[in-house]
Motif scaffolding. Sequence first.
Motif, PDB file in Angstrom:
ATOM      1  N   TRP A 293      51.854  11.804 -64.493  1.00 46.68           N
ATOM      2  CA  TRP A 293      51.429  13.561 -64.861  1.00 46.68           C
ATOM      3  C   TRP A 293      52.601  13.912 -65.221  1.00 46.68           C
ATOM      4  O   TRP A 293      53.583  13.846 -64.596  1.00 46.68           O
ATOM      5  CB  TRP A 293      50.705  14.196 -63.856  1.00 46.68           C
ATOM      6  CG  TRP A 293      49.291  13.457 -63.187  1.00 46.68           C
ATOM      7  CD1 TRP A 293      48.189  13.799 -63.731  1.00 46.68           C
ATOM      8  CD2 TRP A 293      49.343  12.625 -62.149  1.00 46.68           C
ATOM      9  NE1 TRP A 293      47.198  12.986 -62.964  1.00 46.68           N
ATOM     10  CE2 TRP A 293      48.000  12.276 -62.141  1.00 46.68           C
ATOM     11  CE3 TRP A 293      49.988  12.113 -61.099  1.00 46.68           C
ATOM     12  CZ2 TRP A 293      47.472  11.377 -61.204  1.00 46.68           C
ATOM     13  CZ3 TRP A 293      49.790  11.087 -60.062  1.00 46.68           C
ATOM     14  CH2 TRP A 293      48.273  10.965 -60.417  1.00 46.68           C
TER      15      TRP A 293
ATOM     16  N   GLU B  53      48.043  18.656 -70.387  1.00 42.37           N
ATOM     17  CA  GLU B  53      46.621  18.054 -70.582  1.00 42.37           C
ATOM     18  C   GLU B  53      46.243  17.210 -71.230  1.00 42.37           C
ATOM     19  O   GLU B  53      47.014  16.517 -72.085  1.00 42.37           O
ATOM     20  CB  GLU B  53      45.631  19.283 -71.153  1.00 42.37           C
ATOM     21  CG  GLU B  53      45.563  20.656 -70.376  1.00 42.37           C
ATOM     22  CD  GLU B  53      44.874  21.655 -70.932  1.00 42.37           C
ATOM     23  OE1 GLU B  53      43.955  21.099 -71.934  1.00 42.37           O
ATOM     24  OE2 GLU B  53      45.082  22.711 -70.660  1.00 42.37           O
TER      25      GLU B  53
ATOM     26  N   ASP C 201      36.275  22.811 -61.157  1.00 46.95           N
ATOM     27  CA  ASP C 201      35.616  22.316 -62.220  1.00 46.95           C
ATOM     28  C   ASP C 201      35.681  20.558 -62.371  1.00 46.95           C
ATOM     29  O   ASP C 201      37.021  20.092 -62.403  1.00 46.95           O
ATOM     30  CB  ASP C 201      36.009  22.654 -63.564  1.00 46.95           C
ATOM     31  CG  ASP C 201      35.725  22.177 -64.848  1.00 46.95           C
ATOM     32  OD1 ASP C 201      34.728  21.118 -64.716  1.00 46.95           O
ATOM     33  OD2 ASP C 201      36.049  22.571 -65.983  1.00 46.95           O
TER      34      ASP C 201
ATOM     35  N   SER D  44      35.121  18.351 -64.019  1.00 43.93           N
ATOM     36  CA  SER D  44      35.307  17.511 -65.152  1.00 43.93           C
ATOM     37  C   SER D  44      36.685  17.319 -65.306  1.00 43.93           C
ATOM     38  O   SER D  44      37.257  16.420 -66.054  1.00 43.93           O
ATOM     39  CB  SER D  44      34.455  18.410 -66.317  1.00 43.93           C
ATOM     40  OG  SER D  44      35.463  19.294 -66.460  1.00 43.93           O
ATOM     41  N   LEU D  45      37.563  18.070 -64.456  1.00 39.50           N
ATOM     42  CA  LEU D  45      39.027  17.984 -64.579  1.00 39.50           C
ATOM     43  C   LEU D  45      39.672  17.017 -63.520  1.00 39.50           C
ATOM     44  O   LEU D  45      40.847  17.167 -63.374  1.00 39.50           O
ATOM     45  CB  LEU D  45      39.579  19.366 -64.823  1.00 39.50           C
ATOM     46  CG  LEU D  45      39.192  20.088 -65.947  1.00 39.50           C
ATOM     47  CD1 LEU D  45      39.734  21.514 -65.776  1.00 39.50           C
ATOM     48  CD2 LEU D  45      39.618  19.552 -66.957  1.00 39.50           C
TER      49      LEU D  45
ATOM     50  N   ARG E 243      39.851  13.759 -61.202  1.00 38.18           N
ATOM     51  CA  ARG E 243      39.676  12.052 -61.053  1.00 38.18           C
ATOM     52  C   ARG E 243      39.818  11.764 -59.603  1.00 38.18           C
ATOM     53  O   ARG E 243      40.828  12.036 -58.954  1.00 38.18           O
ATOM     54  CB  ARG E 243      40.661  11.397 -62.039  1.00 38.18           C
ATOM     55  CG  ARG E 243      40.441  11.754 -63.514  1.00 38.18           C
ATOM     56  CD  ARG E 243      39.062  11.478 -64.220  1.00 38.18           C
ATOM     57  NE  ARG E 243      39.013  11.694 -65.523  1.00 38.18           N
ATOM     58  CZ  ARG E 243      38.416  12.591 -65.899  1.00 38.18           C
ATOM     59  NH1 ARG E 243      38.118  13.879 -65.029  1.00 38.18           N
ATOM     60  NH2 ARG E 243      38.204  13.077 -67.211  1.00 38.18           N
TER      61      ARG E 243
ATOM     62  N   PRO F 232      44.299  15.313 -61.489  1.00 38.19           N
ATOM     63  CA  PRO F 232      43.684  15.668 -62.914  1.00 38.19           C
ATOM     64  C   PRO F 232      43.810  14.334 -63.910  1.00 38.19           C
ATOM     65  O   PRO F 232      44.396  13.280 -63.540  1.00 38.19           O
ATOM     66  CB  PRO F 232      44.885  16.667 -63.395  1.00 38.19           C
ATOM     67  CG  PRO F 232      45.916  16.961 -62.590  1.00 38.19           C
ATOM     68  CD  PRO F 232      45.697  15.876 -61.430  1.00 38.19           C
ATOM     69  N   PRO F 233      43.183  14.316 -64.970  1.00 39.53           N
ATOM     70  CA  PRO F 233      43.245  13.051 -66.045  1.00 39.53           C
ATOM     71  C   PRO F 233      44.662  12.987 -66.278  1.00 39.53           C
ATOM     72  O   PRO F 233      45.596  13.801 -66.331  1.00 39.53           O
ATOM     73  CB  PRO F 233      42.656  13.815 -67.249  1.00 39.53           C
ATOM     74  CG  PRO F 233      41.510  14.713 -66.626  1.00 39.53           C
ATOM     75  CD  PRO F 233      42.215  15.397 -65.334  1.00 39.53           C
TER      76      PRO F 233
END
Lengths: 150, 83
Positions: A122, A135, B49, B51-52, B54, B78-79
């Motif tokens: 990340w 993102e 959320d 969808s954010l 993993r 997160p992704p």
Amino acid sequence: MIRVQEEDFDVGAEIAALVRGNHEIGGVVTFVGLVREVTGGAPIAAITLEHYPGMTERGLAKIEAEAHQRWPLSASLIVHRCGRLEPGERIVLVITASAHRRAAFEACEFLVDWLKTKAPFWKLEETGEGGRWVEARHADAAAAERWTKG
Amino acid sequence: MKILYFAWLRTKIGAGSEEVTPPAEIEDVGGLIDWLKGRGGGYAEALDDLSLVRVAVNQEHVGLDHPVKAGDEVALFPPVTGG
């Protein structure tokens, strides 16, 4: 071979070490990823790469093995840096070597697409306004998805 | 069970890892996340959320219906944005 490290790498030295003594290799493809200064918003001063020690190495070794199953590779190397990096610095290296170029090109692209979407790294960008977590990009997911079709 | 948090999940929750003992009726990742959200504060905010978010169990990417048990290493993040 795979490595996760804070130190920089020497692309020429890595290629030379990888192919040394292996005369069946006819082509070597190298991808070098660099830290961009501008990623859409304000210029960044640096990024810090966080990773998941253990899962990262395990995932990289697994995807490298898969590349060797899918293409006739003679040798390969993935090096991914972690920690704080400034714009222009090298961040990732993927080298694939094969008797013929096509396998080397395809396997290199496959590995880079996987790195972008599955390897647990990340990026935190440092800007004048503080830190901002990068993102994920839809384009990267689409690029990785095409390797699972057919 | 060990839980690891990375990137903004780590900063919102305020810890990189913790040992937890969820109630026996929690059998999968989805149940574990609901239980963590119930702690409120940074947990509720970080896990608002899904969808954010993993998940990996024992260092393999998994879905919300993947089973979890005592002794597992569960990571929430997160992704990914490497490469």
